[in-house]
Design an enzyme around this catalytic site. Structure first.
Site, PDB file in Angstrom:
ATOM      1  N   GLY A   1      18.602 -37.106 -22.348  1.00 11.89           N
ATOM      2  CA  GLY A   1      18.107 -38.643 -22.166  1.00 11.89           C
ATOM      3  C   GLY A   1      18.267 -39.334 -23.429  1.00 11.89           C
ATOM      4  N   CYS A   2      18.353 -40.503 -23.205  1.00 11.58           N
ATOM      5  CA  CYS A   2      18.486 -41.610 -24.198  1.00 11.58           C
ATOM      6  C   CYS A   2      17.378 -41.903 -25.230  1.00 11.58           C
ATOM      7  CB  CYS A   2      18.991 -43.004 -23.806  1.00 11.58           C
ATOM      8  SG  CYS A   2      17.840 -43.776 -22.552  1.00 11.58           S
ATOM      9  N   TYR A   3      16.217 -42.051 -24.568  1.00 18.20           N
ATOM     10  CA  TYR A   3      15.088 -41.769 -25.719  1.00 18.20           C
ATOM     11  C   TYR A   3      14.635 -40.558 -26.209  1.00 18.20           C
ATOM     12  CZ  TYR A   3      13.052 -46.677 -23.629  1.00 18.20           C
ATOM     13  OH  TYR A   3      13.042 -47.695 -23.291  1.00 18.20           O
ATOM     14  N   PRO A   4      14.846 -39.475 -25.365  1.00 22.00           N
ATOM     15  CA  PRO A   4      14.768 -38.139 -26.104  1.00 22.00           C
ATOM     16  C   PRO A   4      15.699 -37.987 -27.175  1.00 22.00           C
ATOM     17  CG  PRO A   4      14.452 -37.867 -23.670  1.00 22.00           C
ATOM     18  CD  PRO A   4      14.908 -39.384 -23.954  1.00 22.00           C
ATOM     19  N   THR A   5      16.971 -38.145 -27.143  1.00 20.88           N
ATOM     20  CA  THR A   5      18.088 -37.968 -28.250  1.00 20.88           C
ATOM     21  C   THR A   5      17.432 -38.817 -29.500  1.00 20.88           C
ATOM     22  OG1 THR A   5      19.749 -37.967 -26.796  1.00 20.88           O
ATOM     23  CG2 THR A   5      20.194 -38.709 -28.984  1.00 20.88           C
TER      24      THR A   5
END
Lengths: 349, 349, 349, 349
Positions: free
Chosen positions: D159-163
């Site tokens: 996911g974007c936030y997790p990256t």
């Protein structure tokens, strides 16, 4: 016409950028950094020195180049081609020396676009100090002057508004004898005004705002008129009004061409289709579809849309470009590609 | 012409808003909430119900009003005046009933602006179901029709683009007989397109973008032509192109009026100065100064700038308004002030 | 405590604004222009002179005031109260003279907010030249210090970030003894950085961008810590990180309060509800609803939202204000209202 | 591991994109269009069909591909690798069939990121219908799992936030045993919310606005916690608050790591330098320089900045990515490059 030094392979040329700290210079740098036939060997700026990755952290880990105080002897020694991304009036003190040293020069300023030094002085407010070189400069609009550019050592790269205007009007202006009036309602993003700190370019002044400026008195008017007149074969006047859009990059010109005899939408669409048939960077939109700035942002495309009034007497041409790319750095690299015989789209798609 | 109910002081009127959940309805609500002569007594919307402070948290702690499902009997009972901020075609099913019930009706939709039901159907794509009431509706542009508005029970509030266009052109159109062509290059913020969820209004589509739309085919064209023709005393045609600005609120129209005989900048400036001498909400800018959207945002002003081409044949008029205020809700409240004999600027400065 | 001059009615006071050409000064001007109990009698700026309608065309036709070169004798003669919207370090050379002349002074700079001249010098990098007056200045946060403000001649108007931070934390900090850590992740629109032309505030630098700045080293940290410590009754430290939002106005602080004992969402919501029960300008949002910058833009509200982690040990407080209104000019006028015994919300709703 | 079909050279693979009409699918398309080792052979979407140059006029003249109604038999026949840019819950009905057909599958949805189907159901509100395949999916974060990705047929793209969160925290979490608390204050541009038309994503709602959403309840929290726990070797919890930025693309996470023992800025900077020494797409900023969203926009970089509190107990890590590139499509292509043994940066610099 490849480079003549021994350090690089023969299909690699050495490029310099003067004025790399401004938005246009930065854009030339970003494009050339990815260009397979180019090594950037020299970058300079007047008021900013240091590693490019410090000046513009977006280039961190991507280059070790150092931005220097401008030194023309070094430029001549280190470069085959040099891009002048300097403020108006500075190019003309630099270009003749670099040309004399045997470099190819692509000037992104306005200093060599106008054929008459007198007209230049009238619109730019400064005496032209290098009138002799004006005639040597080829106007760098490949779609109209490709053959001349191929043989050029010196390119006057077109202005941003003029690129969108001339490409949008050329098919009509070069073929119709019944043009009565041309109105150019032009809108540009803020990067077109450069990177010098002034109150009127502050975020809080531009954001949620829109205004016309230099109404009927913008310095790009004579440039547009000069080349439209050349295309038409007679003096051609325009009414030009510039506006400031709250976006960073992009120009959209809405142009009203009034014809005495009239034309149908199909006719004008066919005319444009033929005119730009073999061009890689001009995209005529299907009838009913309008260009949008976001479709050309960060590209070298000029997108064109067409409409005609019910009485067939008014053609509305809309043309969109990225002012920093097709309107400046991208077109400059396109010119470089043509001069050196590279694929014209190299580094630009 | 004050209210005729007993609960409120005689200088207080009771107002209702239908369609309060849209951007225009919200704006009427915000303005009336601060108006010293108004109590908002009824608000309704088609698809949204609940406390206004929940629907629009900006109104938290400022009102206890509840947005209802629309009930015309209640409107008639609770209100002296009602603002219709409904989609086109919905106003015409509601307005005749409310008029019959004795209310003042200020319609912000397009349903009663065009005098010909046929033209309406042609541009809005729907049959007009209340053609009888069209003649009763007074066009609510105070600067031109104040005397009629004073006596009106029913106001057709002008469209946003037409407000900026007609106010910007009225002085020339009503006095010159040598107008050859009028081009209106109009730019609007996104709130003008309403609050219905569609992909083309998403943030990521509008942001950093700019485009023309409905080129030469925008439904506001016949409205502008109708009133310009009335002012001119003969059929007057325009070329109208709308554009979408990446801002929330604001319109700037750049208008090119081509004259056969020509006029000087001083002459046209004097003409406009006289024309709007006594107007509170039209601000003619000094020669050399151009209107900016941010100067009129959240205000009921229409700011006007002027320029003339060197050959005196082209006048460039720029006019700026807030599309939601002078282009909709503010002008509606200005009309209400006139009808009820309040100070015309009450609640609007 | 009304004005003591004869020209105006006794419920009208005469106000001056020094530094009116900056964003904060302009905002004070805009608010006072509509205030029923105020006549603006004097405006001045360091580098900008001329009619207010020329400097800010938004005020065209709304005022005939002329912005002067600052002259303290004139200020003293023409004003009852004066707002200092001057850069830090300039207020302290002006304030003592105006106080001595008997004026009420509301200082929007940081010069008198910190009780220790040493701490001031450490964070603002300048020696404090008027340490004697510091003790006389009342911190102008009405929700916490209303009684003192009532009797004040001299107000140190709070900073923008501190206003959002202190209002958002006061209920917890003043009642809990188990606070382990406070993290303030603060985000502000660009107008907070003022109107001085610098490259980093240019539209093309801010637009489509977001960054943290002065991480753990912002000069508003000691101001927040000073007043939280006062509320807590013991030294209270924060971790404060500021960020720059691509918007013109608005602050949102997301604050993480770590508790040893924990608290439920209902408990903390009740605590805040009681704390701000009688406040006009603090709006506690219902559980589940978060403040948004657009709901407070152009208003004097501070909106607050609450959430609690599943283990009850972390309270997330979000607070939103308009940095130019509740974070500067609006709060300054609120303080003026309190000093003069006007309705506290006058001119602010 | 090259393609096994005869039509293309052996260093060219055939790629398909399902869900190409959304922002993520469009981004995969744009990147692959320039990739020297890829031919896009199949594109499909649920609700949009037609030429890619019509759906997205930015691709006019750049491709003749036609967006189809999804047909898995065709995908299997025409592609070596397929990118699933489908909404959550749709990937899991498609992925097992494509894997069975022998394709490499890179899934950009959240369907296979969480190891526990139960946790998936709890956070995404849908039963997981393909729990068997979860174990087969490799988490596609090359900086941490490159060796596994090399051998993978099936990638769960992060996911974007997790990256941004995991890359920013990995060096600390994988080496320190004294972490007391981790707070992630995350801010994202609007494109992260997809291209479905909803009122809360309209331009007029997002523009000039900023807010927190899903406070302590965002579905990316368990993904971050799962991988941080893996890195730490024990259960690791975070407090995660998401915010919506008025920009189209970009994420900046400001993360507060509280340590019991403390660390100096030099120590933590050295730790990060070593950790990412050989990584092409992670750029650690020099001490004192903070990442900015504009430096990573339209790139696959993750930029990281560091700061430490005076007491050494709080480390502030800021990490910036383009949510559509390193946070989605770019990372997906990076994974493809690794799987096929291409240069890892191919098509991404």
């Amino acid at each position: 016409m490849k480079n003549n030094n021994l350090e690089y392979p023969s299909d690699i040329i050495r490029a310099g950028i003067l004025g790399v700290s401004g938005y246009t210079g930065r854009e030339v740098f970003a494009i050339l950094l990815k260009h397979p036939n180019v090594r950037i060997t020299y970058v300079a700026a007047n008021n900013t020195q240091g590693l490019m990755g410090q000046i513009y952290p977006e280039f961190l880990n991507r280059t070790t180049l150092n931005c220097q105080k401008m030194d023309l002897a070094q430029v001549a020694q280190k470069c085959d081609v040099v891009f002048l991304a300097l403020p108006h009036t500075e190019s003309m003190s630099v270009a003749p020396k670099l040309l004399k040293a045997g470099l190819k020069v692509i000037d992104l300023s306005a200093d060599y676009r106008l054929k008459s030094p007198k007209v230049y002085e009238q619109w730019y407010g400064h005496k032209h100090t290098d009138p002799k070189s004006i005639a040597k400069a080829v106007y760098g609009m490949p779609e109209l002057y490709r053959q001349k550019i191929k043989k050029a050592n010196f390119v006057a790269n077109p202005g941003c508004y003029p690129t969108a205007a001339i490409l949008g009007l050329a098919p009509l202006v070069s073929t119709r004898n019944d043009i009565q009036a041309i109105i150019i309602d032009a809108k540009s993003g803020v990067s077109g005004a450069g990177r010098k700190a002034t109150v009127d370019k502050l975020y809080s002044e531009i954001n949620e705002n829109f205004k016309a400026y230099k109404v009927l008195s913008h310095q790009h008017s004579p440039e547009i008129e000069q080349y439209l007149s050349q295309l038409a074969g007679h003096v051609t006047k325009i009414s030009f009004v510039a506006h400031l859009l709250p976006i960073t990059r992009g120009i959209l010109n809405t142009m009203y061409v009034q014809l005495i005899d009239g034309i149908t939408l199909n006719q004008v669409h066919t005319l444009y289709k033929k005119f730009y048939k073999t061009e890689s960077f001009v995209r005529l939109h299907p009838i009913g579809v309008q260009p949008e700035v976001k479709n050309v942002a960060n590209t070298n495309f000029c997108d064109i849309g067409l409409a005609v009034s019910p009485d067939k007497k008014t053609v509305v041409v809309t043309s969109a470009i990225d002012n920093l790319v097709k309107g400046a750095a991208g077109q400059a690299v396109q010119n470089m590609n043509i001069i050196y015989g590279f694929n014209e789209v190299e580094g630009l798609l």
